[in-house]
Design a protein around this motif. Structure first.
Motif, PDB file in Angstrom:
ATOM      1  N   LYS A   1      45.801  25.100  30.741  1.00  0.00           N
ATOM      2  CA  LYS A   1      44.378  24.868  30.496  1.00  0.00           C
ATOM      3  C   LYS A   1      43.679  24.326  31.732  1.00  0.00           C
ATOM      4  N   SER A   2      44.426  23.631  32.577  1.00  0.00           N
ATOM      5  CA  SER A   2      43.852  23.019  33.770  1.00  0.00           C
ATOM      6  C   SER A   2      43.544  24.021  34.876  1.00  0.00           C
ATOM      7  N   GLY A   3      44.095  25.245  34.779  1.00  0.00           N
ATOM      8  CA  GLY A   3      43.754  26.269  35.762  1.00  0.00           C
ATOM      9  C   GLY A   3      44.938  26.829  36.522  1.00  0.00           C
ATOM     10  N   SER A   4      44.651  27.774  37.427  1.00  0.00           N
ATOM     11  CA  SER A   4      45.675  28.464  38.226  1.00  0.00           C
ATOM     12  C   SER A   4      45.350  28.351  39.710  1.00  0.00           C
ATOM     13  N   ARG A   5      46.376  28.149  40.496  1.00  0.00           N
ATOM     14  CA  ARG A   5      46.169  28.095  41.943  1.00  0.00           C
ATOM     15  C   ARG A   5      45.851  29.476  42.528  1.00  0.00           C
ATOM     16  N   ASP A   6      46.342  30.520  41.890  1.00  0.00           N
ATOM     17  CA  ASP A   6      46.153  31.871  42.422  1.00  0.00           C
ATOM     18  C   ASP A   6      45.113  32.644  41.620  1.00  0.00           C
ATOM     19  N   CYS A   7      44.047  31.975  41.191  1.00  0.00           N
ATOM     20  CA  CYS A   7      42.955  32.678  40.513  1.00  0.00           C
ATOM     21  C   CYS A   7      42.110  33.405  41.557  1.00  0.00           C
ATOM     22  N   MET A   8      41.078  34.124  41.115  1.00  0.00           N
ATOM     23  CA  MET A   8      40.321  34.984  42.021  1.00  0.00           C
ATOM     24  C   MET A   8      39.726  34.250  43.232  1.00  0.00           C
TER      25      MET A   8
ATOM     26  N   VAL B   1      36.938  47.389  45.732  1.00  0.00           N
ATOM     27  CA  VAL B   1      37.469  46.694  44.572  1.00  0.00           C
ATOM     28  C   VAL B   1      38.338  45.519  45.001  1.00  0.00           C
ATOM     29  N   VAL B   2      38.096  44.374  44.385  1.00  0.00           N
ATOM     30  CA  VAL B   2      38.989  43.226  44.497  1.00  0.00           C
ATOM     31  C   VAL B   2      39.333  42.846  43.063  1.00  0.00           C
ATOM     32  N   ALA B   3      40.492  43.281  42.596  1.00  0.00           N
ATOM     33  CA  ALA B   3      40.834  43.085  41.182  1.00  0.00           C
ATOM     34  C   ALA B   3      42.337  43.057  40.998  1.00  0.00           C
ATOM     35  N   ARG B   4      42.744  42.322  39.984  1.00  0.00           N
ATOM     36  CA  ARG B   4      44.162  42.282  39.624  1.00  0.00           C
ATOM     37  C   ARG B   4      44.277  41.976  38.137  1.00  0.00           C
ATOM     38  N   SER B   5      45.207  42.608  37.469  1.00  0.00           N
ATOM     39  CA  SER B   5      45.426  42.340  36.050  1.00  0.00           C
ATOM     40  C   SER B   5      45.815  40.877  35.837  1.00  0.00           C
ATOM     41  N   GLY B   6      45.230  40.289  34.808  1.00  0.00           N
ATOM     42  CA  GLY B   6      45.593  38.930  34.436  1.00  0.00           C
ATOM     43  C   GLY B   6      44.870  37.830  35.178  1.00  0.00           C
ATOM     44  N   ILE B   7      44.033  38.171  36.143  1.00  0.00           N
ATOM     45  CA  ILE B   7      43.411  37.139  36.973  1.00  0.00           C
ATOM     46  C   ILE B   7      42.145  36.601  36.318  1.00  0.00           C
ATOM     47  N   GLY B   8      41.808  35.366  36.660  1.00  0.00           N
ATOM     48  CA  GLY B   8      40.628  34.741  36.104  1.00  0.00           C
ATOM     49  C   GLY B   8      39.793  34.063  37.163  1.00  0.00           C
TER      50      GLY B   8
END
Length: 371
Positions: A217-224, A201-208
């Motif tokens: 809206k532009s995104g996250s640096r720490d996304c999956m 499993v590679v998963a975390r709550s809240g991740i996209g």
């Protein structure tokens, strides 16, 4: 400090020292098994860079061993959190290690002979930073031959749904807490058990895939995609060696958080998915890759995600890569109860597993009876 306060302080110190003395003496009658023993088998992303510890942060990491004797104790770093334990053929039960817990008895009074233990970490550990530090057996006993894991391998990449957020609650008003999170009951773990497969499993709550929950809206640096190569979540010092686990099937279940709060960019979502699927294909050239939509989306956001995933799968097919698939879970309606913070309940996860299992059987030819 008055007399009563002083007395209570001295008494507390004495009780603590006595407890430590009893604990130390109790371990003198045991055989210690270090976490690097060759007869302990691990499943999931683990780090062995710290002597005397096996560390992990993702749910679903499992520790398996066969052991001699009548009892089994487990040693971990204090406050490591929750595990599900299976001893022999007895039902699985949960055990939690709090701030004062480093050694707990998992079983005692067993008949003499060889027994099996399978212990799964069932919460997200990036805050607690758990570590397994070994087993204690009856004095003179040892581990038996290492368990043999199933040959089939599945990797699940996801968010809070895959983690098991809120699965042990049936009250959507409940907030997140570790007590109601349990990966053991998720669609991922249940599907793996039904198919007699290993699962990582590679998963975390809240991740996209491009934007985490509530992010701009532009995104996250720490996304999956940014976190995926790390052995331990949010630790860039150690890169995971994919040669240690090559999955037959990769199930990618993201997009729910990207569409959160009606603040998304459909084009960035699609491009984020496209790049990440390309990376997965480069990493696992032969794997079946399944692009899923989860049960919490509906309406326009669901249609946008479906359209993007359909398009990406079709692009791979036209390029000759026919091992990229699409799968949609049934939307959550509440008929099977709703977990904490409107997440899937245990019964909803059961339904999800009952849907995904035959789909994986169809694309792989696996049967549930095969070992």
């Amino acid at each position: 400090m008055n007399y009563q306060q002083t007395l209570r302080k001295l008494l507390s110190a004495a009780i603590l020292c006595f407890g430590l003395y009893i604990s130390a003496n109790a371990q003198e009658d045991k055989t210690f098994i270090a976490p690097n023993d060759a007869n302990i088998v691990y499943m999931g992303r683990i780090s062995t860079t710290q002597p005397g510890s096996v560390r992990f942060t993702y749910p679903g990491v499992s520790i398996m061993a066969n052991f001699e004797g009548t009892s089994l104790q487990m040693a971990v770093k204090k406050n490591s959190g929750g595990f599900m334990v299976e001893i022999d053929n007895f039902p699985a039960y949960r055990i939690d290690f709090g701030e004062n817990d480093s050694i707990k008895t998992l079983a005692e009074g067993l008949p003499q002979g060889i027994h099996s233990a399978r212990i799964m970490y069932v919460i997200e550990g990036y805050e607690l930073k758990p570590a397994f530090r070994g087993f204690y057996l009856d004095k003179g006993c040892q581990l038996a031959q290492a368990p043999v894991l199933p040959q089939r391998r599945i990797e699940f990449i996801g968010n809070s749904i895959t983690c098991g957020y809120g699965v042990e609650s049936e009250d959507p008003s409940d907030p997140f807490n570790y007590e109601t999170e349990n990966h053991y009951y998720t669609y991922a773990a249940q599907t793996a058990r039904l198919l007699n497969a290993q699962h990582l499993v590679v998963a975390r709550s809240g991740i996209g895939i491009y934007r985490n929950y509530g992010a701009p809206k532009s995104g996250s640096r720490d996304c999956m995609p940014a976190m995926y190569e790390q052995t331990l979540f949010m630790d860039s010092t150690e890169t995971w060696n994919h040669a240690l686990y090559t999955p037959d099937v990769v199930c990618l279940n993201l997009g729910t958080n990207d569409m959160s709060l009606d603040n998304y960019d459909a084009n960035l979502l699609e491009e984020g998915y496209r790049k990440f699927v390309k990376h997965l294909r480069t990493t696992y050239p032969k794997a079946q890759i399944v692009l899923l939509t989860g049960p919490l989306m509906n309406g326009k956001p669901l249609e946008i995600v479906k359209k993007a995933l359909d398009k990406i799968a079709d692009e791979h097919h036209r390029q000759g890569d026919t091992k990229v698939y699409r799968f949609d879970f049934s939307p959550q309606t509440g008929s099977l109860a709703i977990g904490a913070s409107w997440h899937p309940s245990l019964r909803q996860h059961m339904k999800m597993a009952s849907e995904l299992t035959p789909f994986i059987q169809k694309i792989t030819g696996w049967t549930t009876a095969q070992h």
